[in-house]
Design a protein around this motif. Structure first.
Motif, short mmCIF file in Angstrom:
data_model
loop_
_atom_site.label_atom_id
_atom_site.label_comp_id
_atom_site.label_asym_id
_atom_site.label_seq_id
_atom_site.Cartn_x
_atom_site.Cartn_y
_atom_site.Cartn_z
N LEU A 1 45.98 34.17 42.51
CA LEU A 1 45.36 35.44 42.15
C LEU A 1 44.28 35.22 41.09
O LEU A 1 43.18 35.78 41.17
N ALA A 53 42.52 32.53 40.62
CA ALA A 53 41.35 31.92 41.26
C ALA A 53 40.53 32.98 41.97
O ALA A 53 39.30 32.98 41.93
N ALA A 54 41.24 33.92 42.65
CA ALA A 54 40.53 34.96 43.38
C ALA A 54 39.75 35.85 42.42
O ALA A 54 38.66 36.32 42.75
N CYS A 55 40.33 36.06 41.24
CA CYS A 55 39.65 36.93 40.27
C CYS A 55 38.48 36.21 39.61
O CYS A 55 37.63 36.87 38.99
N ALA A 56 38.45 34.86 39.73
CA ALA A 56 37.38 34.10 39.05
C ALA A 56 36.01 34.60 39.48
O ALA A 56 35.12 34.74 38.64
N SER A 57 35.85 34.89 40.78
CA SER A 57 34.50 35.29 41.21
C SER A 57 34.13 36.66 40.62
O SER A 57 32.97 36.90 40.31
N ILE A 58 35.16 37.53 40.43
CA ILE A 58 34.88 38.82 39.78
C ILE A 58 34.43 38.59 38.35
O ILE A 58 33.41 39.14 37.89
#
Lengths: 284, 298
Positions: free
Chosen positions: B27, B29-34
């Motif tokens: 999760l 890692a997924a938020c890293a782009s945000i």
């Protein structure tokens, strides 16, 4: 001739449109082949042992340091972006439920990242990595910047690769008693490797060709780096510097040939791998 | 890989804990782009926008003079430069790109396709400095000798960008055309239309949202391109005087002067980047809009 009429009709409007379609395709292919032939013809005569010397001097304008720097840059940037991108894709595909808000937001931000021009990345890298985190013009600052640049590409290709792994693989793994984590790392990821690799190879192509984002983050020093805080120039920046000085067009052309060969080779590898994925997986 | 994590006291984590920890990692890692998008927005806007206020909003956006040595910063010339160059690139790239995509999707013999498709992908992979070099060595002399002017002009930049956005437009348009159900095409044939008409009057209009998305993506590429434009456009910071005269775009303005800028000049360049960034965000949003519309209609 009869079959020709049957297929395309003989109304003047249809024939005109068809000619336009053929003409446009010819223009596309002609501009590409002209570009390739021209760059090769300009650069090949100047590829000699001088530009492959280990040390760069203003006499030999060697591209070897730039080449080594490019490889280091690629390795570092991939080291940063690949785990992050793959983990993000795993979350999106394996954990998030459909129509999840996180999935939507991450999708939109990934598209946004993909659309940001490289010069804006360059400025961001300069402000954040070079100045704020005090990395200076360095290999590290450059690789962080291009690492962010390739992140959306890795997320998207990995996501696609994971989605094309048939659901039955996962069910089979659960059925044999494996947990979710084990299923992902032992069953799903290996099955998706060709697709993920294709994405990584495409990212390498992008890093190798990148210049605007590196000019103000990695700098333009044409020497082998002492450590990751040394300023370096990659091959594309090297070529830009040579061409914009206007004095070394021959060497710029030779560098263009090397750059083109590398990028074309990388792209072909990515396409082959993607093709392998299609063939290997009947559901894909 | 993380199945063998051990705690400091030697006990291995129990299975549920491992699952939970790794889920949190994924999760994150997924938020890293945000987080990264937010960080980029913040860095560029927080540094650029105060400079806009300091210079004066109307002076900055409608000022026709860019004279860093006199602290006069008007970016209208660069905005217009970007608009001219992009419009020119679209005039060349869009018709050729769309027609080539139609050819690839509906006219191309299989054998030719296996050559053409990789060529288009290859065109997409060529680095922009190599395009710039090609423009400098071929297009600049060509424009100088056969059309006029010095050759380093907005027209040259538009020509070069027109070639550079071709692969983007071709790839996205071809995908949109292929997504149109075959029954549309067959229905047109059954009503007596020939092959060409079925394609151009039925299949192409049905793919219009996807094609629009392709054009918008092409606009994004053209507006954001830096190095290639810088090598051929002449780069004079003045109002565009005509297609055969030199000019400067938003992107090239940043990259040319950033090397030696300081103080307000530097902030003015960051403000230029902020304007460019906002343009790109708008372009991206409309791209997403049309892409979704294409998916929903298809």
């Amino acid at each position: 001739m009869v079959s020709f009429y049957k297929k395309y009709g003989c109304k003047p409007c249809s024939i005109l449109l068809m000619m336009a379609v053929w003409l446009a395709s010819c223009l596309t292919i002609l501009s590409l082949s002209f570009l390739l032939v021209y760059v090769l013809a300009q650069g090949l005569p100047y590829i000699d042992t001088n530009i492959f010397d280990i040390k760069y001097t203003t006499q030999n304008l060697s591209l070897i340091p730039a080449l080594v720097n490019t490889i280091l840059m690629v390795v570092l940037a991939l080291g940063l972006a690949t785990p992050l991108g793959i983990f993000a894709a795993i979350y999106l595909v394996e954990y998030a439920k459909d129509k999840n808000r996180v999935v939507n937001v991450v999708g939109v931000t990934a598209d946004t990242l993909a659309g940001i021009p490289s010069i804006v990345y360059g400025l961001f890298g300069m402000l954040f990595f070079v100045s704020f985190l005090k990395m200076g013009f360095s290999l590290l600052a450059g690789s962080c910047t291009v690492g962010i640049m390739i992140l959306p590409l890795i997320i998207r290709t990995t996501e696609e690769a994971l989605r094309s792994v048939p659901i039955s693989y996962r069910e089979g793994s659960y059925g044999l008693g494996a947990g979710k984590l084990r299923t992902i790392f032992v069953v799903v990821l290996p099955a998706a490797v060709p697709g993920i690799l294709a994405g990584i190879i495409l990212s390498i192509g992008r890093i190798v060709g990148e210049s605007a984002a590196l000019l103000y983050t990695a700098g333009t020093v044409a020497a082998l780096p002492e450590n990751i805080f040394s300023s370096v120039r990659t091959l594309a920046v090297h070529m830009y510097v040579l061409a914009s000085e206007g004095l070394h067009m021959e060497q710029a052309a030779a560098t263009a040939v090397v750059l083109l060969v590398i990028v074309l080779f990388i792209n072909q590898a990515a396409i082959r791998l993607a093709g392998k994925l299609m063939k290997g997986n009947p559901n894909g | 890989m993380c199945l063998w994590v051990r705690l400091p006291n030697g006990k291995s984590l129990d299975k549920m804990e491992k699952e939970k920890i790794m889920q949190a990692v994924f999760l994150g890692a997924a938020c890293a782009s945000i987080i990264l998008v937010a960080l980029i927005c913040y860095c560029i806007l927080a540094q650029g926008l105060p400079a806009v206020y300091q210079i004066g909003i109307s002076d900055f956006f409608t000022g026709v003079k860019w004279r860093p040595s006199n602290d006069v910063y008007g970016i209208l010339p660069m905005i217009l430069g970007s608009v001219y160059v992009t419009a020119g690139a679209l005039c060349i790239g869009v018709p050729i790109g769309i027609l080539t995509a139609v050819f690839l999707a509906r006219f191309c013999p299989a054998k030719l396709y296996s050559i053409l498709k990789p060529s288009v992908e290859l065109l997409a992979g060529i680095p922009s400095v190599v395009y710039g070099f090609f423009g400098l060595m071929v297009l600049v002399p060509f424009v100088r000798d056969s059309i006029g002017g010095t050759g380093n002009s907005l027209l040259t930049a538009a020509l070069l960008l027109g070639i550079m956005i071709l692969p983007t437009i071709i790839t996205v348009t071809e995908a949109a055309l292929r997504a149109v159900p075959q029954s549309y095409y067959e229905g047109a044939l059954a009503l007596g239309a020939d092959h060409v008409r079925s394609v151009f009057y039925i299949v192409v209009p049905a793919a219009r949202n996807g094609i629009l998305a392709a054009v918008i993506l092409g606009i994004g590429r053209a507006v954001g391109e830096t190095m290639a434009v810088m090598m051929v456009a002449g780069n004079q910071a003045r109002m565009p005087q005509g297609l055969l005269e030199g000019g400067r775009t938003l992107t090239t303005n940043i990259v040319i002067e950033m090397g030696y800028a300081a103080d307000l000049h530097r902030d003015a360049l960051l403000a230029t980047a902020a304007v460019l960034f906002i343009f790109i965000l708008l372009i991206n949003l409309s791209f997403t809009y049309f892409k979704e519309k294409a998916v929903n209609n298809g």
